[in-house]
Design an enzyme around this catalytic site. Sequence first.
Site, PDB file in Angstrom:
ATOM      1  N   CYS A  84       0.822  -1.219   0.000  1.00  0.00           N
ATOM      2  CA  CYS A  84       0.000   0.000   0.000  1.00  0.00           C
ATOM      3  C   CYS A  84       0.850   1.260   0.000  1.00  0.00           C
ATOM      4  O   CYS A  84       0.321   2.367  -0.098  1.00  0.00           O
ATOM      5  CB  CYS A  84      -0.938   0.001   1.194  1.00  0.00           C
ATOM      6  SG  CYS A  84      -2.161  -1.314   1.104  1.00  0.00           S
ATOM      7  N   CYS A 207     -13.469   0.909   8.308  1.00  0.00           N
ATOM      8  CA  CYS A 207     -12.617   0.515   7.188  1.00  0.00           C
ATOM      9  C   CYS A 207     -12.533   1.638   6.152  1.00  0.00           C
ATOM     10  O   CYS A 207     -13.504   2.361   5.930  1.00  0.00           O
ATOM     11  CB  CYS A 207     -13.183  -0.725   6.501  1.00  0.00           C
ATOM     12  SG  CYS A 207     -13.435  -2.102   7.613  1.00  0.00           S
ATOM     13  N   SER A 208     -11.393   1.704   5.484  1.00  0.00           N
ATOM     14  CA  SER A 208     -11.205   2.724   4.459  1.00  0.00           C
ATOM     15  C   SER A 208     -12.014   2.373   3.213  1.00  0.00           C
ATOM     16  O   SER A 208     -12.421   1.223   3.019  1.00  0.00           O
ATOM     17  CB  SER A 208      -9.728   2.855   4.113  1.00  0.00           C
ATOM     18  OG  SER A 208      -9.188   1.603   3.801  1.00  0.00           O
ATOM     19  N   LYS A 333     -10.017   6.725   4.904  1.00  0.00           N
ATOM     20  CA  LYS A 333     -11.372   6.406   5.364  1.00  0.00           C
ATOM     21  C   LYS A 333     -12.427   7.025   4.464  1.00  0.00           C
ATOM     22  O   LYS A 333     -13.342   6.340   4.026  1.00  0.00           O
ATOM     23  CB  LYS A 333     -11.510   6.918   6.801  1.00  0.00           C
ATOM     24  CG  LYS A 333     -12.870   6.718   7.411  1.00  0.00           C
ATOM     25  CD  LYS A 333     -13.057   5.278   7.851  1.00  0.00           C
ATOM     26  CE  LYS A 333     -14.508   4.952   8.082  1.00  0.00           C
ATOM     27  NZ  LYS A 333     -15.254   4.710   6.844  1.00  0.00           N
ATOM     28  N   HIS A 337      -9.177   4.647  -0.896  1.00  0.00           N
ATOM     29  CA  HIS A 337      -7.831   4.048  -0.893  1.00  0.00           C
ATOM     30  C   HIS A 337      -7.579   3.232  -2.156  1.00  0.00           C
ATOM     31  O   HIS A 337      -7.601   2.013  -2.125  1.00  0.00           O
ATOM     32  CB  HIS A 337      -7.673   3.204   0.369  1.00  0.00           C
ATOM     33  CG  HIS A 337      -6.310   2.614   0.572  1.00  0.00           C
ATOM     34  ND1 HIS A 337      -5.150   3.174   0.045  1.00  0.00           N
ATOM     35  CD2 HIS A 337      -5.902   1.512   1.273  1.00  0.00           C
ATOM     36  CE1 HIS A 337      -4.113   2.433   0.400  1.00  0.00           C
ATOM     37  NE2 HIS A 337      -4.532   1.416   1.140  1.00  0.00           N
TER      38      HIS A 337
END
Lengths: 396, 468
Positions: A84, A207-208, A333, A337
């Site tokens: 990431c 969670c993003s 968030k 992402h």
Amino acid sequence: MTRGIRDKVAIIGMGCTKFSEWWDKSASDLLVEAAFETYESAGIDPSQIDACWLGTLGSGESGLMLSEPLKLDYVPVTRVENFCASGSEAFRQACYAVASGASDMAMAVGVEKLKDNGYSGLVGRGGDTDGTEPAISAPASFALLAPAYFHKYGVDPEKGKEILSRIAMKNHANGVMNPRAQYRRAVTMESCQTSPMVAAPLGIMDCSGVSDGAAAAIVVRAEDAHKYTDNPLYVKGLAVAAGPGEGQFDPEYDFTTVRENVRAAELAYAEAGITDPRAQISMAEVHDCFTPTELVIYEDLGFSERGKGWKDVLDGTFELQGALPVNPDGGLKSFGHPIGASGLRMIFECWTQFRREAGERQIKKLKKPMLGLTHNLGGRPWKCVAFVGIYGTELG
Amino acid sequence: MIGIIACGGYVPYNRLQRSEIQKEFGTNGLKGERAIAGFDEDSATMAVAASLNALSNGAVRDLAGVYFATTTSPYAEKQSDTLIAAALDLSDQIRTAEFTNTLRAGTTALRAAFDSVTAGASSVLVTAGDMRPGGASGQNEATFGDAGAALIIGSENVLASVVGSASIALDIVDTWRNQGDTMVRNWDERYQMAYGYGEAIPRVLKAVFEETGVKAEDISKVIFPVAPKAQALLLKQGFERGQVADSLLNDVGLTGAPHPLLMLVNELEQSSAGDKILLLGYGEGADAIIFEVRPEIANFKPRRSVADLVASKRNDITYATYLKWRQRLDTEPPRRPEPSRPSSPFMRRRAKNNLALYGSRCTACGTPQFPAQRVCYKCRKRDEMEPYGFRDKSGRLTTWSADYLSYSLSPPEIVAVIDFEGGGRIMCNMADTRPEQIEIGQNVEMTLRKMFTAGGIHSYFWKAQNIR
């Protein structure tokens, strides 16, 4: 201590697409949009760029993934992958090329196209295995931080869930004001607390966002920056730490920290000359892939004392107009992402805030000298690569 | 003297109440509950669990063979004895054989083990596991159960000696399942009673009594692994009701090839020196074995008795969940990529790690680590490692999550970080555990489970479980 590259490289232009579920755009479309916005931002002609780095986890392979859609003229392009942190890694390589003198003007681009595979959440791609890896999703990996942290610091799990929700609420509140963010809706304590469970104790609101997007930066030697812009952003420090994965072997690792974060921050602070991050950093964009990750990052980066990060959350320290704004653009968030793009998206927010172009989410009191931090993490809490970058508006 | 030198049963943690089945179909029928293998268990993992139980007191070493009895072998071609031997960390200088395709496989394997020890083998493990498929709503589905059992046959420190044994082979089609069949089928029950066990049992009893000179009245317990109704046959053969061993039908079900062995373990655990136990196995003929319990029985205690295992349970599994675990319902697959076929060379390289749960211990600094490493995480020395086993170490849970996203037949998949007594850590899934049963700091033990099957290959690895 290495000599480092502090004040040797400057960002002269940046671009970033809206992060979204781009059902009607390909990775190539997103690359074209981010790159051309960046050319325009820097006021340059693409023929001036003499090297490129492309960060993507898995949306494509090789330099051709960039050179072909952009029709680059036989310049070196390298695709890099560091989980990431791939976007930050592309940026780091471009900076080193310029700092070394090998390149006069380099471009770093990050992209990810996640929504073509038909699954929600991240899908692992690995080589052949022996089939014994435990079934453990990304949210479950980071969920391990929460009970361990609450247990160690005597935070009641219900209170802990509330603290995590506060982090999600803060990032969404910022994202609401960001036209490029994926999710532009405020979330309430109730919706965070009752969102469907993904990996206990994390619900979907911990969670993003899973999204598609691209972002880019053009860098030159610091002394050349003013040829292109009155407001360059100087690179103060860049660090990557790839861990030995001790956390999976070592009972002393207690899942309340990410050791790679601590190391990358130490290295970047030393290069940038930062001694008191909480007091010196004007704003930070950190890797809030899941809410407990952001909580632990506060402490790993020295924004909060060990065991006190949760109190800072309740005190509003990291809110948009707080003492140290974290994720003013909405973070992973709310901004979303798209893996390879995220590292560059974080730098883009420093670029935007320091030029006071952030509109209604503009941070009013940016500490002087203006210093921005980006933190990007790839992997799992017990074994990962962590990146920390520091950028400033002034030399020296 | 040849006989049983160690034994242990295994009953899975999960039970299906028979009323659950009856509720779904609006029927009445058999009371009680049946044991069901977890979605991550199979005949081989249950045999491993029973064998570890039998070996738990450390009395047995240097096994010369593993005989695995099952009618539901994990593979149609490829034996699982070698997997079982690897999980038990046995020497590779052993003989292995799978006894299969008949309900009599367990008792037949036992007789073969007697012969092996008579011929000079030090000791032989006979282990069995089964999870026989019964058609939905049928009698078989309700009466069958899933379980494992293990008996070690040797000639020293014998707990129960073999007095004598006999076999009868009769070809008959009364219970069968062909290649590709999804359920066991049976001929008319009255035909079975007349010419199935109705014929084989009296003949094998006559043979074993003639060989040994033992009479029905000398027997303390007779083990006949069928439903109590069919056990009534014994009464006509001169046995009293009090001599007939508990069939375990009410709590476990009839478990197939392991059943005579599981019933025997259960009886041995309650027996005293001098008792004579008659073991019957039935399937296309019959086996009969008479054991005499010896004083050594007083010193033998497996880690868990059959009674302990029967008492340790979760019995609120719904019928639909059971069907899903058996993949007998067309349920929607998880919205995640299916696991890809595990690599055989990779599995081979890591066999000691994966099957016997070995890691390494650094001889320079003494730090245990899992999986085995080349460079020590602690002192960074290269290649100063020795094998270090974690399988039997007790563990403590450090942190966890309930993962609803990962690919699983039974979400949420519990993920845990386990720290072992004496050092070392493993990150693994937990078996048979619900989120509300977890607390940081609790003790756990390791259990071999099937992770998944892909490309026809089963992937086995260890999970942690709450101590039963």
